[in-house]
Scaffold this motif. Structure first.
Motif, PDB file in Angstrom:
ATOM      1  N   GLU A 169       0.831  -1.209   0.000  1.00  0.00           N
ATOM      2  CA  GLU A 169       0.000   0.000   0.000  1.00  0.00           C
ATOM      3  C   GLU A 169       0.868   1.264   0.000  1.00  0.00           C
ATOM      4  OE1 GLU A 169      -3.957  -1.696   2.338  1.00  0.00           O
ATOM      5  OE2 GLU A 169      -2.375  -0.723   3.495  1.00  0.00           O
ATOM      6  N   GLN A 170       1.984   1.232   0.713  1.00  0.00           N
ATOM      7  CA  GLN A 170       2.864   2.402   0.746  1.00  0.00           C
ATOM      8  C   GLN A 170       3.570   2.608  -0.590  1.00  0.00           C
ATOM      9  OE1 GLN A 170       5.156   1.659   4.325  1.00  0.00           O
ATOM     10  NE2 GLN A 170       3.774   2.944   5.510  1.00  0.00           N
ATOM     11  N   ILE A 171       3.967   1.521  -1.237  1.00  0.00           N
ATOM     12  CA  ILE A 171       4.562   1.650  -2.570  1.00  0.00           C
ATOM     13  C   ILE A 171       3.534   2.234  -3.532  1.00  0.00           C
ATOM     14  CG2 ILE A 171       5.480   0.387  -4.567  1.00  0.00           C
ATOM     15  CD1 ILE A 171       6.761  -1.569  -2.546  1.00  0.00           C
ATOM     16  N   GLU A 172       2.306   1.756  -3.449  1.00  0.00           N
ATOM     17  CA  GLU A 172       1.233   2.264  -4.313  1.00  0.00           C
ATOM     18  C   GLU A 172       0.966   3.742  -4.029  1.00  0.00           C
ATOM     19  OE1 GLU A 172      -2.952   3.227  -5.403  1.00  0.00           O
ATOM     20  OE2 GLU A 172      -2.178   3.027  -3.362  1.00  0.00           O
ATOM     21  N   ALA A 173       1.056   4.146  -2.765  1.00  0.00           N
ATOM     22  CA  ALA A 173       0.824   5.550  -2.404  1.00  0.00           C
ATOM     23  C   ALA A 173       1.918   6.460  -2.975  1.00  0.00           C
ATOM     24  CB  ALA A 173       0.743   5.702  -0.887  1.00  0.00           C
ATOM     25  N   VAL A 174       3.141   5.970  -3.027  1.00  0.00           N
ATOM     26  CA  VAL A 174       4.253   6.774  -3.520  1.00  0.00           C
ATOM     27  C   VAL A 174       4.283   6.815  -5.044  1.00  0.00           C
ATOM     28  CG1 VAL A 174       6.786   6.943  -3.656  1.00  0.00           C
ATOM     29  CG2 VAL A 174       5.676   6.472  -1.461  1.00  0.00           C
ATOM     30  N   TYR A 175       4.114   5.657  -5.689  1.00  0.00           N
ATOM     31  CA  TYR A 175       4.289   5.585  -7.149  1.00  0.00           C
ATOM     32  C   TYR A 175       2.982   5.655  -7.927  1.00  0.00           C
ATOM     33  CZ  TYR A 175       9.092   4.649  -6.105  1.00  0.00           C
ATOM     34  OH  TYR A 175      10.368   4.778  -5.648  1.00  0.00           O
ATOM     35  N   GLY A 176       1.856   5.455  -7.258  1.00  0.00           N
ATOM     36  CA  GLY A 176       0.567   5.637  -7.895  1.00  0.00           C
ATOM     37  C   GLY A 176      -0.110   4.367  -8.365  1.00  0.00           C
ATOM     38  N   PRO A 177      -1.411   4.460  -8.532  1.00  0.00           N
ATOM     39  CA  PRO A 177      -2.209   3.293  -8.935  1.00  0.00           C
ATOM     40  C   PRO A 177      -1.977   2.870 -10.389  1.00  0.00           C
ATOM     41  CG  PRO A 177      -3.583   5.247  -8.781  1.00  0.00           C
ATOM     42  CD  PRO A 177      -2.228   5.627  -8.262  1.00  0.00           C
ATOM     43  N   ALA A 178      -1.259   3.661 -11.149  1.00  0.00           N
ATOM     44  CA  ALA A 178      -0.952   3.256 -12.525  1.00  0.00           C
ATOM     45  C   ALA A 178      -0.003   2.058 -12.534  1.00  0.00           C
ATOM     46  CB  ALA A 178      -0.317   4.416 -13.287  1.00  0.00           C
ATOM     47  N   TYR A 179       0.713   1.850 -11.434  1.00  0.00           N
ATOM     48  CA  TYR A 179       1.704   0.776 -11.378  1.00  0.00           C
ATOM     49  C   TYR A 179       1.284  -0.392 -10.492  1.00  0.00           C
ATOM     50  CZ  TYR A 179       4.468   4.329 -13.605  1.00  0.00           C
ATOM     51  OH  TYR A 179       4.907   5.282 -14.472  1.00  0.00           O
ATOM     52  N   ILE A 180       0.382  -0.142  -9.537  1.00  0.00           N
ATOM     53  CA  ILE A 180      -0.076  -1.202  -8.627  1.00  0.00           C
ATOM     54  C   ILE A 180      -1.579  -1.076  -8.422  1.00  0.00           C
ATOM     55  CG2 ILE A 180       0.078  -2.203  -6.319  1.00  0.00           C
ATOM     56  CD1 ILE A 180       2.878  -1.090  -6.072  1.00  0.00           C
ATOM     57  N   LEU A 181      -2.290  -2.169  -8.622  1.00  0.00           N
ATOM     58  CA  LEU A 181      -3.720  -2.254  -8.324  1.00  0.00           C
ATOM     59  C   LEU A 181      -3.872  -3.181  -7.125  1.00  0.00           C
ATOM     60  CD1 LEU A 181      -6.781  -1.935  -8.963  1.00  0.00           C
ATOM     61  CD2 LEU A 181      -6.541  -3.973 -10.376  1.00  0.00           C
ATOM     62  N   ILE A 182      -4.493  -2.688  -6.065  1.00  0.00           N
ATOM     63  CA  ILE A 182      -4.720  -3.492  -4.863  1.00  0.00           C
ATOM     64  C   ILE A 182      -6.181  -3.893  -4.831  1.00  0.00           C
ATOM     65  CG2 ILE A 182      -4.663  -3.524  -2.356  1.00  0.00           C
ATOM     66  CD1 ILE A 182      -2.378  -1.443  -2.533  1.00  0.00           C
ATOM     67  N   ASP A 183      -6.414  -5.188  -4.712  1.00  0.00           N
ATOM     68  CA  ASP A 183      -7.771  -5.728  -4.725  1.00  0.00           C
ATOM     69  C   ASP A 183      -7.930  -6.649  -3.524  1.00  0.00           C
ATOM     70  OD1 ASP A 183     -10.330  -6.309  -5.567  1.00  0.00           O
ATOM     71  OD2 ASP A 183      -9.713  -7.592  -7.220  1.00  0.00           O
ATOM     72  N   GLN A 184      -9.052  -6.541  -2.849  1.00  0.00           N
ATOM     73  CA  GLN A 184      -9.321  -7.383  -1.689  1.00  0.00           C
ATOM     74  C   GLN A 184     -10.568  -8.210  -1.948  1.00  0.00           C
ATOM     75  OE1 GLN A 184      -8.550  -5.688   2.237  1.00  0.00           O
ATOM     76  NE2 GLN A 184     -10.617  -6.295   2.819  1.00  0.00           N
ATOM     77  N   ARG A 185     -10.489  -9.485  -1.664  1.00  0.00           N
ATOM     78  CA  ARG A 185     -11.626 -10.398  -1.831  1.00  0.00           C
ATOM     79  C   ARG A 185     -11.947 -11.052  -0.509  1.00  0.00           C
ATOM     80  NH1 ARG A 185     -11.665 -11.940  -7.490  1.00  0.00           N
ATOM     81  NH2 ARG A 185     -11.402  -9.931  -8.500  1.00  0.00           N
ATOM     82  N   ARG A 186     -13.191 -11.442  -0.365  1.00  0.00           N
ATOM     83  CA  ARG A 186     -13.606 -12.126   0.848  1.00  0.00           C
ATOM     84  C   ARG A 186     -13.222 -13.593   0.789  1.00  0.00           C
ATOM     85  NH1 ARG A 186     -18.870 -11.680   4.494  1.00  0.00           N
ATOM     86  NH2 ARG A 186     -18.281 -13.326   5.903  1.00  0.00           N
ATOM     87  N   TRP A 187     -12.533 -14.052   1.806  1.00  0.00           N
ATOM     88  CA  TRP A 187     -12.156 -15.447   1.920  1.00  0.00           C
ATOM     89  C   TRP A 187     -13.243 -16.194   2.669  1.00  0.00           C
ATOM     90  CZ3 TRP A 187     -11.471 -18.780   6.021  1.00  0.00           C
ATOM     91  CH2 TRP A 187     -10.876 -19.989   5.725  1.00  0.00           C
ATOM     92  N   THR A 188     -13.654 -17.313   2.131  1.00  0.00           N
ATOM     93  CA  THR A 188     -14.606 -18.191   2.828  1.00  0.00           C
ATOM     94  C   THR A 188     -14.051 -19.611   2.778  1.00  0.00           C
ATOM     95  OG1 THR A 188     -15.847 -18.485   0.769  1.00  0.00           O
ATOM     96  CG2 THR A 188     -16.658 -16.812   2.284  1.00  0.00           C
ATOM     97  N   PRO A 189     -14.186 -20.331   3.911  1.00  0.00           N
ATOM     98  CA  PRO A 189     -13.678 -21.714   3.922  1.00  0.00           C
ATOM     99  C   PRO A 189     -14.471 -22.602   2.973  1.00  0.00           C
ATOM    100  CG  PRO A 189     -14.840 -21.216   5.961  1.00  0.00           C
ATOM    101  CD  PRO A 189     -14.803 -19.943   5.158  1.00  0.00           C
ATOM    102  N   CYS A 190     -13.791 -23.547   2.398  1.00  0.00           N
ATOM    103  CA  CYS A 190     -14.450 -24.478   1.474  1.00  0.00           C
ATOM    104  C   CYS A 190     -15.171 -25.574   2.216  1.00  0.00           C
ATOM    105  CB  CYS A 190     -13.425 -25.125   0.542  1.00  0.00           C
ATOM    106  SG  CYS A 190     -12.645 -23.920  -0.535  1.00  0.00           S
TER     107      CYS A 190
END
Length: 148
Positions: A127-148
């Motif tokens: 997240e800090q790298i993304e904050a410094v260099y911008g979202p053009a270089y890093i996309l952060i995506d969060q998904r919900r984990w559910t047990p199988c």
């Protein structure tokens, strides 16, 4: 008796160093735009990370000169290695060119809690790298984990 009542402050990247690095990179390499790095993190309802995937290339600079890719790679490999070293059961890791997946499976809730120190540090670093260099270089995506 030792008391850790002070709240520690996160170290922030020195903007002067970042600016110098960006000027050096722009003078010595030609950015090669790609889709960027995708950081996907799997989080349960309690906010605990159960795994992550990193794919792509930042395209900030030519191969071997891309400090965004280097930073993300170092953080992710260190996290996978740390989990393998400290947990009783190694994470399921898959690595290919431009791809790393690390999933926790078959560990106790106590070990999952301990693994959060490593995994949350990985997430914070990216997240800090993304904050410094911008979202053009890093996309952060969060998904919900559910047990199988």
């Amino acid at each position: 008796m030792f008391s850790n009542t002070r709240r520690r402050k996160t170290i922030v990247v020195n903007k002067d160093i970042v600016n110098l690095t960006q000027r050096f990179s722009s003078k010595h390499s030609k950015p090669k735009r790609q889709d960027g790095i995708r950081f996907l993190v799997w989080v349960d309802e309690l906010g605990r990370i159960h795994g992550f995937e990193i794919s792509g290339h930042a395209g900030y600079a030519e191969a071997g000169q891309d400090i965004v890719c280097a930073g993300v790679s170092a953080l992710s490999i260190a996290a996978a290695n740390g989990l393998e070293h400290f947990l009783s059961r190694a994470p399921q890791v898959r690595e290919e060119e431009g791809f790393l997946s690390c999933q926790l499976a078959g560990i106790s809730d106590q070990e999952l809690e301990q693994a959060q120190w490593i995994l949350q540090t990985l997430k914070l670093g990216i997240e800090q790298i993304e904050a410094v260099y911008g979202p053009a270089y890093i996309l952060i995506d969060q998904r919900r984990w559910t047990p199988c």
